[in-house]
Enzyme design. Structure first.
Site, short mmCIF file in Angstrom:
data_model
loop_
_atom_site.label_atom_id
_atom_site.label_comp_id
_atom_site.label_asym_id
_atom_site.label_seq_id
_atom_site.Cartn_x
_atom_site.Cartn_y
_atom_site.Cartn_z
N SER A 153 12.61 -5.16 7.59
CA SER A 153 11.48 -4.22 8.45
C SER A 153 10.41 -4.19 7.66
CB SER A 153 12.13 -2.97 9.00
OG SER A 153 11.33 -1.80 8.41
N LEU A 154 10.38 -4.06 6.23
CA LEU A 154 9.34 -3.57 5.32
C LEU A 154 8.67 -5.07 5.31
CD1 LEU A 154 10.76 -1.71 2.48
CD2 LEU A 154 9.19 -0.73 4.24
N GLY A 205 -3.18 2.92 12.59
CA GLY A 205 -1.90 3.17 11.90
C GLY A 205 -2.12 2.54 10.46
N GLY A 261 -0.50 -1.68 8.89
CA GLY A 261 -1.91 -1.16 9.24
C GLY A 261 -2.58 -1.10 7.96
N SER A 282 20.39 5.04 3.33
CA SER A 282 20.02 3.38 3.02
C SER A 282 21.23 2.72 3.23
CB SER A 282 19.37 3.34 1.82
OG SER A 282 19.51 1.82 1.53
N ARG A 304 24.28 -4.34 11.37
CA ARG A 304 23.97 -2.87 11.90
C ARG A 304 24.58 -2.63 13.29
NH1 ARG A 304 18.23 -1.39 9.63
NH2 ARG A 304 18.77 -1.45 7.36
N GLY A 353 0.49 2.17 8.08
CA GLY A 353 1.90 2.12 7.36
C GLY A 353 1.50 0.61 6.52
N ARG A 376 17.87 -5.91 14.29
CA ARG A 376 17.25 -6.44 12.92
C ARG A 376 18.26 -6.31 11.62
NH1 ARG A 376 15.34 -3.36 9.07
NH2 ARG A 376 15.50 -1.27 10.07
#
Lengths: 250, 652
Positions: free
Chosen positions: B450-451, B50, B55, B294, B340, B52, B445
């Site tokens: 996440s980033l 991966g 990775g 977003s 969320r 991303g 989350r």
């Protein structure tokens, strides 16, 4: 909607290719181009045939994966819009639509609508990066960058690497792509220390695999990221600058 | 009833978290990690699957350190990984402003946001390293938004009351991903990383509980290749695509992680799947995904539905007093920035009660009218311009004049391969990074984490923990290509491909995938019930049976065959889906995104059961005949909270 598709079928890079005609009877205006191909492929698989190979991933116009030529225009009829955001509402019931891969000597066909765009990555490897090892960066707040400068860098950094600029160019040039790369870095202070070195490496790689730019500007009309034409000029500008700087890195 | 008995394993799992104060655990861990000297590094081969953020970051950082790295991606270019699409922003606990933010507050928000199902010490590490992530990404060219005075600009995201999200317009993920992929290319050019594009990792070579390499397929030629390794990193992203209609990219999949699970890696909290409250609603039969708007839009957009059920007047014809701004009404302290899970559940409630809007009555409004009046169109354009364009592209409507329509869509997976504090899975030498793992987010989350977690894992955690592991294996040779473990794994992987090609049925894999998605949305969606889950398990088993008897994969395995790729991934989703439902069925409480209707307060809020469920479930695979795995065995790792004491979440 009834859409007749003339699709380029080519089993492999070596095999000859040709257009094959298909009809999708139940297309809808909300469908995007990849969704139309999904529908077509579902039909082909049901009938026992081999589906059309095409690339698409995020389907939000960000990953840069998708990219086919629709009616002779890279990505499709709506300007500055990626294939995955070309919707059938811009076509009419009964239309005949021709789908083929991005055409360029630098992008050999892999299969059907899939092409090999690795030449773009070789341009990046020529020097399209900042040489800072992980963990060694200074505090980002110590480097003041004005609002306008950051925005300008972003205008050029927005490139999604789809390759449509190359496919649209009669010469198969990659100046919009590489100019965006060079301008993004030359606009920001963090890209300055190796600005000339980068320009030399990137331009060398561009010249090795792509055609020369004739400033026709077709690239700008198809670019889904709206990269400005100034990028094209930047390639020569950065190269000239690097030449004046003789052997120095910055 | 489908599930009679879920086998449970004792003793509890050891997460190898350093003893003592979680706030200083990372500092102490780094001090005790063993090192590999620079001259010995090139003797080790590390495979990173991966490319991303996790990775690319790991491969580049390990390459910079001098290790011999082989990086795999199924894309034609590293830059296309799906991190590219997380556009809203990236959090960092820099706490520079005077709005009360700090490292501790970051930890508190994250642990609380995740409903106390995360590993607290991991969250501290995430917070601590977040500071360096911004510096590094800025240094390698991500043009972060700046203030007029030249300093970094921030905004806020759901679940927090401070402004700690760094961003680049609505392109944060794209800019970070492209920057990270370029640092990876820098290492490719330097010769420390070999990047193998359009390869899919099909299986892992495991001997004596230790990973020794991977088996991959060249997607363009069909060739099967083996790469031996001293350590393997799976940075393969999340599994939300199991729901078919999800915000994930089309090719996102669970396969490498699932094959690792089949080889013995435990799978943690599979049922924790986030439903993003601002996805675009499904509007047509052939729709392939739910595009994500977003969450940053909730900074200025107001969410509402008509007060009267079934009101189908155009949005702009509904007068102010007939609109229900239900988030602002129910959660006055957070309003439209409620986390969320809460926002998704609230939207679902409104839609189910008949207040849904749009042609299919399956969405709610996200309205910028007031923000445009207050700030002017120009400012809104500056803040969200490309998101507005994307919305217009997708829907054909102009969000500057008509409110957007949004609905909860399957999104981020908080579950993933179980790993200890060092990011090592239950298979020795197999590490996990980014969304493929589980540690930070608990059951929900927070936006813009996440980033961050992908960056921290790849750039700042794995480059410490992998050398620590490798230091114990100095001078060990790689497994030879003719080793029985290698030949057996290759045979297993090819056998599976051949089995898919040989089913000889009539139906393409996409159809099974769509049906699986419907089952999951119905049975294991925003709200779950015991009966619904049991039924979903039955339906999944039935669907799997039909898949293995009626699948059609045209073509052969020795060419570019996208139907074969899809079929392999759907086969894995069909197995994972059952595990998701088993986990949701087993977890007899509500927490975060896992909302069980039989565990709610009188106000309809999630009711956690800390006495019985304050642990993470980690499932062990039980083999079975093709396509019919046995009942998984549940392991558990108890969770303790020292810095952020267990408390009821309250966003009112």
């Amino acid at each position: 909607m009834r859409i007749t598709l003339e699709v380029w079928r080519q089993p492999s890079a070596q095999a000859p290719g040709d257009f094959v005609t298909y009809v999708v009877d139940d297309a809808t205006p909300e469908m995007s181009m990849p969704e139309l191909l999904d529908r077509l492929n579902d039909q082909i698989v049901e009938a026992g045939g081999e589906p059309v190979a095409f690339e698409s991933d995020c389907r939000e116009g960000i990953c840069g994966c998708c990219g086919i030529t629709v009616d002779d225009r890279p990505h499709g009829p709506v300007a500055n819009t990626p294939t995955c955001q070309q919707h059938l509402r811009n076509f009419s019931d009964g239309d005949v639509v021709r789908l083929e891969p991005f055409r360029s000597a630098a992008f050999p066909v892999v299969k059907d609508l899939v092409v090999d765009r690795s030449a773009l990555d070789r341009v990046v490897r020529g020097g399209g990066f900042v040489s800072v090892d992980t963990g060694t960066a200074p505090d980002a707040e110590d480097r003041q960058i004005t609002f306008r400068r950051a925005e300008k860098a972003l205008d050029f950094a927005a490139c999604i690497g789809c390759g449509a600029c190359v496919a649209a160019c009669p010469n198969g040039a990659a100046h919009l792509f590489s100019g965006a790369l060079l301008t993004h870095f030359s606009t920001l202070p963090q890209g300055r220390p190796e600005r000339s070195r980068r320009a030399r490496g990137v331009v060398k790689a561009v010249e090795a695999e792509f055609g020369p730019c004739s400033t026709y500007g077709e690239c700008v009309e198809v670019c889904p990221a709206g990269i400005p034409l100034a990028a094209v000029a930047a390639v020569n500008k950065e190269m000239m600058r690097a030449a004046w700087r003789r052997g120095s890195d910055d | 009833m489908t599930i009679l008995d879920i086998p449970r394993a004792e003793p509890p799992l050891d997460g190898h978290t350093p003893d003592g104060d979680p706030a200083t655990a990372w500092h102490r861990a780094k001090l005790h990690y063993k090192q590999v000297s620079p001259l010995n590094r090139r003797k080790f081969t590390i495979v990173v699957v991966g490319t991303g953020l996790a990775g690319s970051g790991a491969a580049a950082a390990l390459g910079e350190l001098g290790f011999n790295v082989v990086a795999y991606t199924f894309h034609d270019a590293a830059r296309r990984a799906h991190s590219v699409a997380a556009q809203g922003g990236i959090n960092a606990a820099r706490g520079r402003k005077v709005d009360g933010d700090s490292l501790d507050r970051f930890v508190k928000d994250t642990v609380k946001g995740g409903d106390f199902r995360a590993r607290e010490a991991d969250v501290f590490r995430l917070a601590e390293e977040s500071v360096r992530v911004i510096d590094h990404m800025d240094a390698i060219g991500a043009p972060f938004a700046r203030e007029y005075g030249g300093q970094l600009r921030t905004r806020s995201f759901g679940g927090v009351q401070v402004s700690r999200t760094y961003y680049t317009r609505g392109q944060t993920g794209q800019q970070l991903q492209v920057a990270a992929a370029r640092t990876l290319q820098r290492q490719v050019a330097a010769g420390t990383v070999e990047l193998r594009t359009h390869r899919e990792v099909l299986d892992l070579v495991v001997t004596d509980g230790r990973v020794r390499g991977v088996v991959a397929r060249d997607l363009r030629t069909g060739a099967i290749e083996v790469q031996a390794a001293h350590a393997v990193v799976l940075a393969t992203g999340g599994y939300g695509k199991a729901f078919f209609h999800s915000t994930l990219a089309h090719n996102s999949n669970v396969s490498a992680a699932w094959r690792a699970h089949r080889r013995g890696a435990l799978f943690a909290s599979p049922s924790y799947l986030q439903f993003h409250p601002t996805a675009l609603p499904v509007s047509s039969q052939w729709q392939s995904k739910t595009t994500l708007m977003s969450e940053s839009l909730r900074n200025d957009g107001r969410i509402w539905v008509p007060k009267k059920a079934g009101d189908d007047r155009p949005a702009n014809d509904i007068p102010e007093e007939e609109r229900d701004y239900y988030l602002e009404r129910k959660y006055p302290a957070y309003g439209n920035l409620a986390p969320r899970d809460i926002s998704s559940r609230a939207a679902r409630e409104q839609i189910e009660a008949g207040h849904g809007v749009g042609p299919l009555k399956n969405s709610v409004y996200l309205d910028f009218r007031d923000a445009i009046q207050r700030l002017g169109k120009k400012i809104i354009e500056q803040r969200y311009g490309n998101l507005f364009e994307m919305y217009a592209d997708c829907t054909g409507e102009d969000p500057y004049t008509v409110p957007m329509r949004i609905a909860p869509g399957a999104h981020f997976s908080m579950g993933g391969l179980w790993s200890d504090y060092d990011m090592q899975t239950s298979i020795e030498g197999l590490f996990v990074g980014g969304e493929a793992g589980w540690g930070y987010h608990g059951a929900n989350r927070l936006g813009a984490n996440s980033l961050l977690s992908a960056c921290v894992d790849g750039m700042f955690t794995l480059p410490h923990t992998i050398p620590n592991y490798l230091a114990g294996h100095l001078n060990e040779p790689l497994l030879a290509d003719d080793d029985p473990a290698v030949t057996q794994t290759v045979a297993d992987a090819t056998g599976r491909l051949e089995a898919l090609l040989a089913v000889g049925g009539k139906t393409g894999s996409d159809r099974f995938h769509r049906e699986l998605g419907e089952i999951l949305y119905r049975g294991c969606g925003v709200a779950r019930s015991k009966g619904g889950l049991a039924q979903a398990i039955d339906e999944i088993r039935d669907l799997r049976h039909r898949f293995w008897s009626d699948l059609r994969v045209p073509g052969t395995g020795r060419e570019l065959n996208q139907e074969l790729e899809k079929a392999g991934r759907v086969a894995d989703y069909l197995e994972l889906a059952e595990l998701m439902c088993v986990d949701a069925y087993d977890r007899d409480e509500s927490c975060g995104a896992h909302f069980r209707v039989d565990h709610q307060t009188r106000d309809g809020e999630a009711l956690r059961d800390d006495r019985n469920w304050c642990f993470v479930s980690a499932w062990e695979h039980t083999p079975g005949p093709l396509g019919q795995p046995g009942m998984p065995v549940r392991h558990h790792e108890p969770l303790t909270f020292a810095a952020v004491p267990l408390q009821t979440r309250n966003y009112q």
